[in-house]
Structure formats: C-alpha cells, structure tokens
Write a protein that holds these residues in place. Structure first.
Motif, short mmCIF file in Angstrom:
data_model
loop_
_atom_site.label_atom_id
_atom_site.label_comp_id
_atom_site.label_asym_id
_atom_site.label_seq_id
_atom_site.Cartn_x
_atom_site.Cartn_y
_atom_site.Cartn_z
N ILE A 37 66.80 40.47 -23.66
CA ILE A 37 67.88 41.14 -22.94
C ILE A 37 67.76 42.65 -23.11
O ILE A 37 67.91 43.41 -22.16
CB ILE A 37 69.26 40.65 -23.45
N ASP A 126 66.38 38.19 -15.40
CA ASP A 126 67.01 39.09 -16.35
C ASP A 126 67.29 40.46 -15.71
O ASP A 126 68.32 41.09 -16.01
CB ASP A 126 66.13 39.27 -17.59
N HIS A 129 70.34 40.09 -13.74
CA HIS A 129 71.50 40.08 -14.63
C HIS A 129 71.85 41.48 -15.10
O HIS A 129 73.02 41.82 -15.27
CB HIS A 129 71.24 39.17 -15.83
N THR A 133 75.40 43.21 -14.46
CA THR A 133 76.24 43.71 -15.55
C THR A 133 76.91 45.02 -15.16
O THR A 133 78.08 45.25 -15.49
CB THR A 133 75.40 43.90 -16.83
N GLU A 201 81.94 34.32 -25.18
CA GLU A 201 80.93 34.67 -24.19
C GLU A 201 79.54 34.29 -24.69
O GLU A 201 79.23 34.46 -25.87
CB GLU A 201 80.99 36.17 -23.89
N SER A 203 76.54 35.17 -22.75
CA SER A 203 75.53 36.10 -22.26
C SER A 203 75.48 37.36 -23.12
O SER A 203 76.49 38.06 -23.31
CB SER A 203 75.83 36.49 -20.81
N TYR A 204 74.29 37.69 -23.61
CA TYR A 204 74.14 38.93 -24.37
C TYR A 204 74.33 40.15 -23.49
O TYR A 204 74.74 41.22 -23.97
CB TYR A 204 72.76 38.98 -25.03
N CYS A 289 80.27 27.02 -14.45
CA CYS A 289 79.07 27.50 -15.18
C CYS A 289 78.44 26.39 -16.01
O CYS A 289 77.48 26.64 -16.75
CB CYS A 289 79.44 28.66 -16.10
#
Length: 411
Positions: A37, A126, A129, A133, A201, A203-204, A289
C-alpha cells in the motif's frame, strides 16, 4: 461486557495486525501488505503522469493545425500535471506523519525503510485504490462532500439519536460500532454526539488516510487536494477537472469528540466474535463488501446486545461479484430481508429508493446515483425476557410454597 480493547482519538489500534495475536508468518504477510500500500501511494505521481504523458505524446503527433486549436488544452495538461504533483505532496506528508505517529497501535508500523522504497510490484488495482482514497477524503472531510454526507450519514445519525436519545440517556455508555468506517467521518460524528463509537476498517489506504485526518491535521482546511484530476472524460470546463478541495472542513484536533472514539484495524469477521458487545451497529455502504453477506448479518446479530439495533444504509453493489478468482453470492433485497428475519432480527423499518451519491464529482457531466436501501433492525430481548419469566415463575413457585406452609400451620 465486550472484552475487545479500544483506543483513544490519538491512537490507531492494529487489531488484526497485532504481532501478539498472529504467528510470525502471518505477521510478515501483514507487513508486506502494508508495504504494498505504501509503495502504491509513493508511486501515485509516476503512475498518474504516465497517463498524462500518453495523451501529450498523441497530441504531439497530430497535424499542426489540430495542435493549433488545442493550445489551451495543452496548457490544461500541464495544469493536470501540477495537480498530480500537489496531490503527491499531500500523500508524502500523510505517510511521513503516520511514521512520526509510530502507527499509534500494535500492528505493523511504517518505517523509514518502507518510505525510502523497496522492490515491490505495483498492482493496477492498488493504484485505483490510491486515487479512490483521494476522492474518499473529499467525500468525508471537505465542504464539497457535505451533500453526500447529508444523504448517507444523516439518516443513520437521526435513527440512532431517536432510539438512544441524548436527552434521556447517558449516551457515553451507549456503545456503537461502525464497520467499514473508511475515512472515519461517521464514527467521528457519532462520537461528537457523546456516544462511545468504534470504527472498524480493513483497508490500509483508508486507515492511513483516516489516521492522518483524525490525528495529524491541526488546522481546518490546512491541506489541498485535486480529487477529480484523474477524471479525463465528461468535463464541461477545463477548470472542473483541476478543481481543488480543502480538508479537513472540521479539525478533529480542535473539535474533540465528547464521547470515546476509537478505530480498530482488521477484518470485521475476524475481529468481532465476542457476543453482546454493542448497543448499536451502524453500517453505511458496507454489507455488500462481503463474499457472503449472510456472514456479515449473523456477525452483526451476534455482537449486538439484546434489544440493540442495526442501522443500515447503502446499495447492493457486491464488490466481489465480478472479480476473477473471487467467490461471491449476490442476494436481492427481497432475499436480504428474508435472511435478516431468519437470523432473528425484528425489522423495525425498511425503505427503498434512498437517493445517494458516492464520491461523485459535483461538476461532472455524468453523475451516478444509487437508490439505496435503509433499514433499522432490532435484536429481540429474547434472552432477557426468558430470564425475567424464569425469575417470575421461580418467585411464584416460592410464594406458593409459603402459602402451603402457612396454610398447613394454620390447619
């Protein structure tokens, strides 16, 4: 009582990443996931500029008379590059501040070695993502996201305040869980109303960004992002693509919640196994999800205290439905209601057609909108009622025995 640890506003609890909770192999895998990440976020600028450079190269290949008509468009591409550069500056600060904060929890921490780089294969998903973000930050923590928050969060907050009225209860004793808490705004808003609110949560990307906003932003609107810079189509004006948003619109450091706020990192199904922990579970754009949504519903039921409520708002997008090598079921709303009843919930209210947007560019020529579902479900007081009945029956039997004894003595 729930025996899971929580954290303060100034901490980020790495529950699923706690090295004391997993074997060395799993802990190393978790660290590698975090490094991927970080690598994606560090690669954001290079990846994003590749797309702009491709467009520029094609522009340069056009006939000169075409290029002459596109001079302002060429300048616009330079403005796009500048926005990407500025986004990377914010991302770099986000990673550095997370490093200085030391992770704030017990999971894998960001180290200088992570930030300095290492050989990591960057996955396309990624990078998507990473871009998402930025839009999530705008949705949760900018003035521009206020309309979406009004659509998605207000119905949930209103329902909770109705069932757990701050004027009638000690709300600091009401424990609320927000699975899939994302950038943490809903969790923060509930804690600001005095509730003890815990976000969860996986997700990093989201954990790093929420930690940055909640713990590292010391002033309102101190950072500027360009969340729509990657939207190359359906732009009415050039300025729309390079529009800036400032965040956070509210500074959590200056406006501390009156209730306890905590964030727990990890897989919802793995972290939350202790029954009867929470008075309320609030889910927003979350239940779809899951690979198996029944697992989510059963877990929510299990962790709620008898009499507790589950408030949900969102669509049924089912994120794993079309991902290669992923298993998924996609029950309809009709099926979901049946599952909810089978699990044991009482449906207090259920609505369809709640119009909600999600991370939409307000100036785009194309806007998507969900007709979301909204429901409030209640876990019955079955266990409590049965216990009370047993107590009454026991008391009645004892009274009967006393009457018999007294009558016998009188005779």
């Amino acid at each position: 009582m729930c025996d899971m640890p929580t954290t303060s506003l100034n901490e980020l609890q790495g529950m699923a990443s706690d090295s004391t909770m997993m074997n060395p192999e799993v802990a190393e895998e978790e660290r590698q996931n975090l490094q991927k990440i970080i690598a994606a976020l560090r690669y954001y600028r290079k990846h994003s500029l590749t797309r702009v450079n491709k467009t520029t190269n094609y522009l340069n290949s056009l006939p000169e008379r075409h290029q002459g008509m596109l001079v302002k468009y060429r300048h616009h591409l330079n403005a796009v590059r500048d926005c990407i550069d500025k986004n990377q500056i914010v991302i770099k600060k986000m990673l550095r501040d997370n490093l200085l904060l030391g992770g704030g929890g017990t999971g894998p921490e960001i180290t200088q070695k992570d930030l300095d780089g290492h050989a990591t294969k960057i996955r396309h998903q990624d990078m998507e993502h990473a871009q998402s973000t930025l839009k999530a930050i705008a949705r949760d923590w900018s003035t521009e996201g206020a309309e979406e928050r009004e659509q998605s969060y207000k119905p949930i907050i209103d329902a909770i305040e109705h069932y757990y009225n701050p004027k009638e209860l000690k709300v600091n004793e009401i424990k609320i869980l927000v699975p899939g808490s994302g950038l943490g705004r809903l969790t923060y808003e509930l804690a600001c109303r005095g509730y003890e609110c815990e976000g969860n949560e996986f997700s990093y990307f989201m954990l790093l960004a929420s930690n940055f906003v909640l713990n590292c932003c010391k002033e309102e609107n101190m950072h500027t992002l360009y969340p729509w810079v990657h939207q190359n189509v359906n732009n009415l004006q050039r300025a729309d693509q390079v529009a800036a948003v400032r965040f956070p619109d509210v500074c959590p450091d200056k406006n501390k919640p009156t209730g306890l706020l905590s964030i727990v990192a990890g897989d919802f199904l793995e972290v939350y196994k202790t029954p009867n922990c929470f008075h309320c579970v609030a889910t927003c754009f979350f239940i779809d999800c899951a690979n198996n949504v029944v697992d989510f519903i059963e877990t929510i039921y299990n962790i709620l205290m008898p009499g507790g409520i589950w408030v949900n708002l969102g669509p049924l997008l089912y994120h794993f439905s079309d991902i290669p090598n992923e298993q998924s079921i996609e029950p309809t709303y009709e099926d979901i209601i049946h599952i909810i009843n089978c699990v044991g919930f009482e449906v207090v209210t259920s609505k369809t057609g709640i119009r909600t947007k999600y991370a939409q560019n307000p100036q785009s020529m194309l806007k998507s909108e969900y007709e979301s579902l909204f429901w409030i479900c209640r876990k019955p007081l079955t266990d409590t009622i049965e216990a009370a009945v047993d107590e009454i029956q026991s008391s009645a039997e004892s009274t009967d025995q006393c009457c018999d004894i007294n009558g016998y003595n009188e005779r």
